[in-house]
Design a protein around this motif. Structure first.
Motif, PDB file in Angstrom:
ATOM      1  N   LEU A 192      39.355  79.332  32.131  1.00 50.60           N
ATOM      2  CA  LEU A 192      38.281  79.179  33.109  1.00 50.60           C
ATOM      3  C   LEU A 192      38.812  78.587  34.412  1.00 50.60           C
ATOM      4  CD1 LEU A 192      35.444  77.769  30.816  1.00 50.60           C
ATOM      5  CD2 LEU A 192      35.378  79.949  32.025  1.00 50.60           C
ATOM      6  N   SER A 227      30.357  83.248  30.128  1.00 52.90           N
ATOM      7  CA  SER A 227      31.513  82.912  30.959  1.00 52.90           C
ATOM      8  C   SER A 227      31.069  82.344  32.303  1.00 52.90           C
ATOM      9  CB  SER A 227      32.383  84.155  31.180  1.00 52.90           C
ATOM     10  OG  SER A 227      32.930  84.606  29.963  1.00 52.90           O
ATOM     11  N   ASP A 266      34.251  83.735  23.909  1.00 52.56           N
ATOM     12  CA  ASP A 266      34.702  83.787  25.293  1.00 52.56           C
ATOM     13  C   ASP A 266      35.158  85.181  25.698  1.00 52.56           C
ATOM     14  OD1 ASP A 266      35.315  82.224  27.711  1.00 52.56           O
ATOM     15  OD2 ASP A 266      37.382  82.830  27.292  1.00 52.56           O
TER      16      ASP A 266
END
Length: 269
Positions: free
Chosen positions: A59, A23, A12
């Protein structure tokens, strides 16, 4: 488990193009989950995506910052935010029905070797905005810009069937049902029965109702607001083109109508 989590965190946060693409892909997946389910918690999103809960939290936090996602203060779950509406609202105004439909019209004309027209409702007529010609030397008439009667054409019947009953009644009161050929439907009750069938089947046919020797079949084009905004038709000489006996044309036309509708922002459920 620890190594899996470490790998997830490394993936990530890794630099370069691959990490950025990952991403973006994950963020889009989060939006798709929320669009599908209405709302979801961090844990359920993480489980479905196969990522660590902390990654899912990051996120979501990024999407919240952009107002693409918002969090329910009472339940703690996330749902799509108003930023999505701002993005979506900019799309329809930039879409051109003619531009989006053009390649589909050309594909149909090539496939079925007949004339394909794109029409919309304007005042009390079906107006042809664009046309793709089949390779036959008989398909030479240019319908672009032509005003055609709603009750006697396949595109017109599709557009009529999509109207609210009171709007349709008002329009037909103004125009009447003049006969274009001996086959034109001039009885109001008969036309209404046919329009019910058109709405149910998703297509309309005419056999020499507008012009002797000309048959046609049409399907609707639907917008992002689930409103019929146009019709696409295939027409050809009656001696070789009988849509009633050619289910492959109807099927192909309905697929094309759905494809154009999708290009115009319509989504099926």
């Amino acid at each position: 488990m620890a190594s899996d989590n470490a790998h997830d965190l490394d993936s990530d946060t890794e630099g370069g193009q691959a990490g950025g693409v990952q991403s973006v892909d994950r963020a889009l997946t989060v939006l798709e989950i929320l669009a599908r389910d209405g709302d979801a918690g961090v844990s359920s999103i993480a489980v479905e995506m196969g990522i660590h809960k902390s990654t899912a939290s990051r996120l979501l936090a990024s999407l919240v910052t952009r107002e693409l996602v918002q969090q329910d203060s009472e339940r703690g779950k996330y749902r799509l935010g108003f930023g999505i509406l701002r993005l979506a609202s900019s799309i329809p105004g930039r879409l051109s029905l003619v531009r989006e439909a053009r390649p589909v019209l050309e594909g149909l004309a090539e496939r079925f070797k007949e004339t394909v027209n794109l029409a919309v409702l304007r005042s009390s007529y079906a107006v042809n905005l664009d046309q793709a010609m089949g390779p036959s030397t008989l398909a030479t008439y240019d319908w672009v810009g032509s005003l055609t009667p709603l009750h006697a054409t396949s595109s017109g019947k599709v557009l009529l069937a999509a109207l609210e009953p009171e709007d349709r009644a008002r329009l037909l009161d103004e125009t009447g049902l003049p006969a274009r050929t001996p086959r034109t439907i001039t009885n109001r009750d008969q036309l209404e029965r046919e329009l019910v069938s058109v709405a149910r089947s998703g297509h309309a046919m005419v056999k020499e109702e507008f012009e002797i020797g000309l048959n046609a079949v049409a399907v609707p084009i639907v917008s992002h607001l689930d409103i019929v905004i146009g019709a696409i038709s295939v027409s050809g000489p009656a001696f070789r083109f009988d849509p009633e006996a050619m289910p492959e044309v109807v099927d192909g036309l309905q697929e094309a109508g759905l494809r154009i509708s999708t290009r115009m922002g319509h989504t099926t459920t």
